[in-house]
Write an enzyme that holds these catalytic residues in place. Structure first.
Site, PDB file in Angstrom:
ATOM      1  N   ARG A 104      16.901  23.296  44.731  1.00  0.00           N
ATOM      2  CA  ARG A 104      18.124  23.462  43.942  1.00  0.00           C
ATOM      3  C   ARG A 104      19.278  23.660  44.907  1.00  0.00           C
ATOM      4  O   ARG A 104      19.149  24.356  45.923  1.00  0.00           O
ATOM      5  CB  ARG A 104      18.024  24.677  43.009  1.00  0.00           C
ATOM      6  CG  ARG A 104      17.162  24.451  41.766  1.00  0.00           C
ATOM      7  CD  ARG A 104      17.782  23.444  40.786  1.00  0.00           C
ATOM      8  NE  ARG A 104      16.973  23.240  39.592  1.00  0.00           N
ATOM      9  CZ  ARG A 104      16.029  22.308  39.450  1.00  0.00           C
ATOM     10  NH1 ARG A 104      15.757  21.486  40.449  1.00  0.00           N
ATOM     11  NH2 ARG A 104      15.371  22.191  38.313  1.00  0.00           N
TER      12      ARG A 104
ATOM     13  N   HIS B 185      19.649  13.964  43.075  1.00  0.00           N
ATOM     14  CA  HIS B 185      18.629  14.693  42.289  1.00  0.00           C
ATOM     15  C   HIS B 185      17.657  13.703  41.637  1.00  0.00           C
ATOM     16  O   HIS B 185      17.476  13.691  40.424  1.00  0.00           O
ATOM     17  CB  HIS B 185      19.286  15.599  41.236  1.00  0.00           C
ATOM     18  CG  HIS B 185      18.432  16.779  40.877  1.00  0.00           C
ATOM     19  ND1 HIS B 185      18.952  18.006  40.543  1.00  0.00           N
ATOM     20  CD2 HIS B 185      17.070  16.919  40.792  1.00  0.00           C
ATOM     21  CE1 HIS B 185      17.958  18.842  40.267  1.00  0.00           C
ATOM     22  NE2 HIS B 185      16.806  18.206  40.417  1.00  0.00           N
TER      23      HIS B 185
ATOM     24  N   ASP C  48       6.819  32.857  51.910  1.00  0.00           N
ATOM     25  CA  ASP C  48       6.726  32.953  50.451  1.00  0.00           C
ATOM     26  C   ASP C  48       6.301  34.378  50.130  1.00  0.00           C
ATOM     27  O   ASP C  48       5.257  34.830  50.595  1.00  0.00           O
ATOM     28  CB  ASP C  48       5.684  31.936  49.924  1.00  0.00           C
ATOM     29  CG  ASP C  48       5.741  31.778  48.408  1.00  0.00           C
ATOM     30  OD1 ASP C  48       5.896  32.802  47.710  1.00  0.00           O
ATOM     31  OD2 ASP C  48       5.613  30.645  47.932  1.00  0.00           O
TER      32      ASP C  48
ATOM     33  N   ASP D 211      18.614  16.447  48.179  1.00  0.00           N
ATOM     34  CA  ASP D 211      18.500  15.776  46.880  1.00  0.00           C
ATOM     35  C   ASP D 211      19.268  16.552  45.821  1.00  0.00           C
ATOM     36  O   ASP D 211      19.361  16.106  44.679  1.00  0.00           O
ATOM     37  CB  ASP D 211      17.022  15.672  46.466  1.00  0.00           C
ATOM     38  CG  ASP D 211      16.832  14.831  45.209  1.00  0.00           C
ATOM     39  OD1 ASP D 211      17.412  13.716  45.159  1.00  0.00           O
ATOM     40  OD2 ASP D 211      16.134  15.273  44.280  1.00  0.00           O
TER      41      ASP D 211
ATOM     42  N   GLU E 259      26.511  20.137  41.762  1.00  0.00           N
ATOM     43  CA  GLU E 259      26.150  18.772  41.350  1.00  0.00           C
ATOM     44  C   GLU E 259      26.398  18.503  39.868  1.00  0.00           C
ATOM     45  O   GLU E 259      26.553  17.339  39.469  1.00  0.00           O
ATOM     46  CB  GLU E 259      24.672  18.490  41.657  1.00  0.00           C
ATOM     47  CG  GLU E 259      23.697  19.270  40.772  1.00  0.00           C
ATOM     48  CD  GLU E 259      22.227  18.978  41.093  1.00  0.00           C
ATOM     49  OE1 GLU E 259      21.865  19.013  42.282  1.00  0.00           O
ATOM     50  OE2 GLU E 259      21.458  18.740  40.142  1.00  0.00           O
TER      51      GLU E 259
ATOM     52  N   CYS F 138      11.643  26.837  47.240  1.00  0.00           N
ATOM     53  CA  CYS F 138      11.585  28.016  46.364  1.00  0.00           C
ATOM     54  C   CYS F 138      12.541  27.798  45.193  1.00  0.00           C
ATOM     55  O   CYS F 138      13.443  26.958  45.256  1.00  0.00           O
ATOM     56  CB  CYS F 138      11.942  29.283  47.141  1.00  0.00           C
ATOM     57  SG  CYS F 138      13.573  29.284  47.866  1.00  0.00           S
ATOM     58  N   PRO F 139      12.358  28.523  44.095  1.00  0.00           N
ATOM     59  CA  PRO F 139      13.260  28.355  42.952  1.00  0.00           C
ATOM     60  C   PRO F 139      14.624  28.974  43.222  1.00  0.00           C
ATOM     61  O   PRO F 139      14.755  29.835  44.110  1.00  0.00           O
ATOM     62  CB  PRO F 139      12.543  29.100  41.825  1.00  0.00           C
ATOM     63  CG  PRO F 139      11.641  30.068  42.495  1.00  0.00           C
ATOM     64  CD  PRO F 139      11.287  29.507  43.838  1.00  0.00           C
TER      65      PRO F 139
ATOM     66  N   ARG G 112       3.598  24.658  44.333  1.00  0.00           N
ATOM     67  CA  ARG G 112       2.988  23.321  44.226  1.00  0.00           C
ATOM     68  C   ARG G 112       3.639  22.320  45.190  1.00  0.00           C
ATOM     69  O   ARG G 112       2.956  21.630  45.942  1.00  0.00           O
ATOM     70  CB  ARG G 112       3.125  22.817  42.789  1.00  0.00           C
ATOM     71  CG  ARG G 112       2.206  23.512  41.818  1.00  0.00           C
ATOM     72  CD  ARG G 112       2.605  23.209  40.404  1.00  0.00           C
ATOM     73  NE  ARG G 112       3.793  23.938  40.038  1.00  0.00           N
ATOM     74  CZ  ARG G 112       3.806  24.980  39.189  1.00  0.00           C
ATOM     75  NH1 ARG G 112       2.703  25.354  38.609  1.00  0.00           N
ATOM     76  NH2 ARG G 112       4.926  25.610  38.927  1.00  0.00           N
ATOM     77  N   ILE G 113       4.983  22.244  45.157  1.00  0.00           N
ATOM     78  CA  ILE G 113       5.662  21.198  45.939  1.00  0.00           C
ATOM     79  C   ILE G 113       5.659  21.541  47.427  1.00  0.00           C
ATOM     80  O   ILE G 113       5.384  20.686  48.275  1.00  0.00           O
ATOM     81  CB  ILE G 113       7.102  21.001  45.410  1.00  0.00           C
ATOM     82  CG1 ILE G 113       7.053  20.479  43.966  1.00  0.00           C
ATOM     83  CG2 ILE G 113       7.894  20.063  46.301  1.00  0.00           C
ATOM     84  CD1 ILE G 113       8.393  20.499  43.237  1.00  0.00           C
TER      85      ILE G 113
ATOM     86  N   THR H 286      15.141  19.811  48.555  1.00  0.00           N
ATOM     87  CA  THR H 286      14.874  19.058  47.313  1.00  0.00           C
ATOM     88  C   THR H 286      14.701  20.020  46.149  1.00  0.00           C
ATOM     89  O   THR H 286      14.238  19.623  45.084  1.00  0.00           O
ATOM     90  CB  THR H 286      13.573  18.222  47.436  1.00  0.00           C
ATOM     91  OG1 THR H 286      12.509  19.093  47.820  1.00  0.00           O
ATOM     92  CG2 THR H 286      13.718  17.084  48.423  1.00  0.00           C
TER      93      THR H 286
HETATM   94  P1  NAD Z   1       6.347  26.745  42.184  1.00  0.00           P
HETATM   95  O1  NAD Z   1       6.687  27.757  41.163  1.00  0.00           O
HETATM   96  O2  NAD Z   1       4.975  26.139  42.192  1.00  0.00           O
HETATM   97  O3  NAD Z   1       6.599  27.337  43.657  1.00  0.00           O
HETATM   98  C1  NAD Z   1       7.726  28.073  44.004  1.00  0.00           C
HETATM   99  C2  NAD Z   1       7.297  29.041  45.097  1.00  0.00           C
HETATM  100  O4  NAD Z   1       8.482  29.666  45.613  1.00  0.00           O
HETATM  101  C3  NAD Z   1       6.363  30.166  44.603  1.00  0.00           C
HETATM  102  O5  NAD Z   1       5.176  30.191  45.365  1.00  0.00           O
HETATM  103  C4  NAD Z   1       7.194  31.422  44.791  1.00  0.00           C
HETATM  104  O6  NAD Z   1       6.422  32.557  45.150  1.00  0.00           O
HETATM  105  C5  NAD Z   1       8.115  30.992  45.924  1.00  0.00           C
HETATM  106  N1  NAD Z   1       9.289  31.834  46.102  1.00  0.00           N
HETATM  107  C6  NAD Z   1       9.941  32.590  45.181  1.00  0.00           C
HETATM  108  N2  NAD Z   1      10.942  33.273  45.780  1.00  0.00           N
HETATM  109  C7  NAD Z   1      10.914  32.932  47.091  1.00  0.00           C
HETATM  110  C8  NAD Z   1      11.681  33.312  48.220  1.00  0.00           C
HETATM  111  N3  NAD Z   1      12.682  34.201  48.123  1.00  0.00           N
HETATM  112  N4  NAD Z   1      11.368  32.777  49.418  1.00  0.00           N
HETATM  113  C9  NAD Z   1      10.346  31.906  49.535  1.00  0.00           C
HETATM  114  N5  NAD Z   1       9.576  31.500  48.504  1.00  0.00           N
HETATM  115  C10 NAD Z   1       9.862  32.011  47.299  1.00  0.00           C
HETATM  116  O7  NAD Z   1       7.466  25.620  42.051  1.00  0.00           O
HETATM  117  P2  NAD Z   1       7.370  24.086  42.499  1.00  0.00           P
HETATM  118  O8  NAD Z   1       6.777  23.280  41.393  1.00  0.00           O
HETATM  119  O9  NAD Z   1       6.790  24.000  43.861  1.00  0.00           O
HETATM  120  O10 NAD Z   1       8.929  23.710  42.530  1.00  0.00           O
HETATM  121  C11 NAD Z   1       9.795  24.311  43.493  1.00  0.00           C
HETATM  122  C12 NAD Z   1      11.231  24.010  43.098  1.00  0.00           C
HETATM  123  O11 NAD Z   1      11.450  22.613  43.217  1.00  0.00           O
HETATM  124  C13 NAD Z   1      11.570  24.334  41.630  1.00  0.00           C
HETATM  125  O12 NAD Z   1      11.991  25.665  41.491  1.00  0.00           O
HETATM  126  C14 NAD Z   1      12.665  23.363  41.313  1.00  0.00           C
HETATM  127  O13 NAD Z   1      13.919  24.022  41.439  1.00  0.00           O
HETATM  128  C15 NAD Z   1      12.546  22.285  42.381  1.00  0.00           C
HETATM  129  N6  NAD Z   1      12.313  20.937  41.818  1.00  0.00           N
HETATM  130  C16 NAD Z   1      13.153  19.938  42.155  1.00  0.00           C
HETATM  131  C17 NAD Z   1      12.947  18.648  41.648  1.00  0.00           C
HETATM  132  C18 NAD Z   1      13.849  17.496  42.009  1.00  0.00           C
HETATM  133  O14 NAD Z   1      13.819  16.461  41.318  1.00  0.00           O
HETATM  134  N7  NAD Z   1      14.622  17.585  43.090  1.00  0.00           N
HETATM  135  C19 NAD Z   1      11.873  18.426  40.781  1.00  0.00           C
HETATM  136  C20 NAD Z   1      11.015  19.477  40.474  1.00  0.00           C
HETATM  137  C21 NAD Z   1      11.235  20.741  40.998  1.00  0.00           C
END
Ligand code: NAD
Length: 332
Positions: A234, A295, A174, A258, A263, A205-206, A154-155, A232
């Site tokens: 982890r 964060h 991805d 971020d 942290e 990515c997560p 999504r992000i 942004t």
């Molecule tokens: P999401 O689950 O929609 O997307 C994550 C994507 O990463 C997936 O498409 C997955 O296939 C891909 N992925 C998994 N392993 C991978 C790898 N080895 N290489 C490349 N891509 C890989 O998640 P999202 O909603 O887009 O959020 C992404 C991350 O943002 C979350 O995991 C979270 O840690 C972080 N986040 C941070 C904040 C903040 O305030 N800074 C807020 C929300 C989320």
């Protein structure tokens, strides 16, 4: 059903308080983080609402379970801080908020990039002191640059679309890109090839065992000299010591963060009254080519509203014995 909210800041009290009042539920907020020492605060609470730096390992989950907790409601997307297998073994349900406002985080990633590139933070400080000189403020046009997205969920996808609007060419890596991302016009590459081509790399990515330090010394060496790196997602995705060495050598041009791998001991609290005890964090803050926020990418009105509403909906589903839409399984 009693609900204990840990790591509760004023904005959590405001948004969760409003959503729980609307749902006819009562929450008890604790400013303290969830740790083995604070887990007893939740005794008698069937629901514990936790955030990114709360500890939900075997020890803490065991203490919560013994106190009667049956639902862990994470008010965030990432769940790397939860031992899901331990929760399942204790018969606990764990839910997260997988999507609240991906725009909030994507826009913050772009804000870090623009601020770093155009030295807005330095310029603001100078102008506020009557210094209108421009030396040291040189940036580059985003138009025509190549951006590499690591993770296109999504992000990542929204970040890529925003940067396409700046005229960037967007590459992506991805292993399991969502179907809708494939229509975004990104070009997919293996990670090492993406790193070799990008002028700007943004991590989305997560944090998983497989992605811890996905950006390490050897990956940093593959970057184009002077690449800008944004994270942004982890903190544990980047080997911070290696990134600082790459910044010092100029191999890494700029670093916008971020999140930071250590942290949990610092973020969300005011540590301004004492010297920082973390040498890596002190190096990051002092580095002229690093921009660090604490964060806060999620911190928008829309995101906090959605987080509170989704969390209360999960609690309502759990209380009614309905399946929780955002339940996390040990295999998640
Ligand atoms: P999401 O689950 O929609 O997307 C994550 C994507 O990463 C997936 O498409 C997955 O296939 C891909 N992925 C998994 N392993 C991978 C790898 N080895 N290489 C490349 N891509 C890989 O998640 P999202 O909603 O887009 O959020 C992404 C991350 O943002 C979350 O995991 C979270 O840690 C972080 N986040 C941070 C904040 C903040 O305030 N800074 C807020 C929300 C989320």
């Amino acid at each position: 059903m009693n609900i204990a909210v840990f790591s509760a800041k004023s904005y959590d009290r405001e948004y969760l308080g409003a959503a729980s009042a609307a749902a006819g539920r009562h929450i008890v907020c604790f400013e303290e983080r969830l740790t083995p020492q604070t887990a007893a605060f939740a005794r008698g609470c069937e629901v514990v609402c936790a955030f990114v730096n709360d500890r939900l390992d075997t020890e803490v989950l065991g203490l919560l379970g013994a106190g009667g907790t049956r639902l862990i409601a994470l008010r965030c997307a990432g769940y790397n801080n939860v031992d899901l297998a331990a929760a399942a073994a204790l018969g606990m349900t764990v839910v997260n908020v997988p999507a609240y406002s991906p725009y909030a985080v994507a826009e913050h990633a772009v804000a870090l990039l623009l601020t770093l590139n155009r030295r807005i933070n330095l310029a603001y400080g100078r102008v506020s002191q009557g210094d209108f000189s421009l030396e040291g403020l040189m940036g580059f046009d985003l138009h025509g640059k190549t951006v590499g997205l690591v993770g296109t969920g999504r992000i990542g996808t929204i970040t890529g679309r925003i940067l396409q609007g700046f005229g960037c060419r967007v590459l992506a890596h991805d292993p399991h890109p969502p179907a809708e991302t494939l229509a975004a016009g990104f070009t997919f590459y293996e990670l090492d090839e993406l790193l070799a081509q990008a002028d700007i790399v943004s991590l989305h990515c997560p944090l998983l065992p497989a992605t811890r330090h996905i950006i390490n010394a050897s990956r940093l060496a593959r970057l184009k000299h002077g690449t800008t790196l944004i994270n942004t997602s982890r903190g544990g995705l980047i080997d911070t010591a290696a990134a600082l060495d790459a910044l010092d050598s100029g191999q890494l041009g700029r670093l916008g963060l971020d999140v930071y791998e250590n942290e949990a001991a610092f973020f969300y609290d005011d540590h301004s009254g004492a010297p920082l005890s973390d040498a890596l964090l002190a190096r990051l803050i002092a580095h002229p080519n690093v921009l660090l926020t604490g964060h806060q990418a999620f911190l928008t009105h829309e995101a906090l509203t959605a987080i509170a509403e989704t969390t209360l909906q999960s609690i309502a589903d759990f209380a009614a014995g309905r399946p929780c839409a955002h339940a996390l399984l040990p295999s998640s």
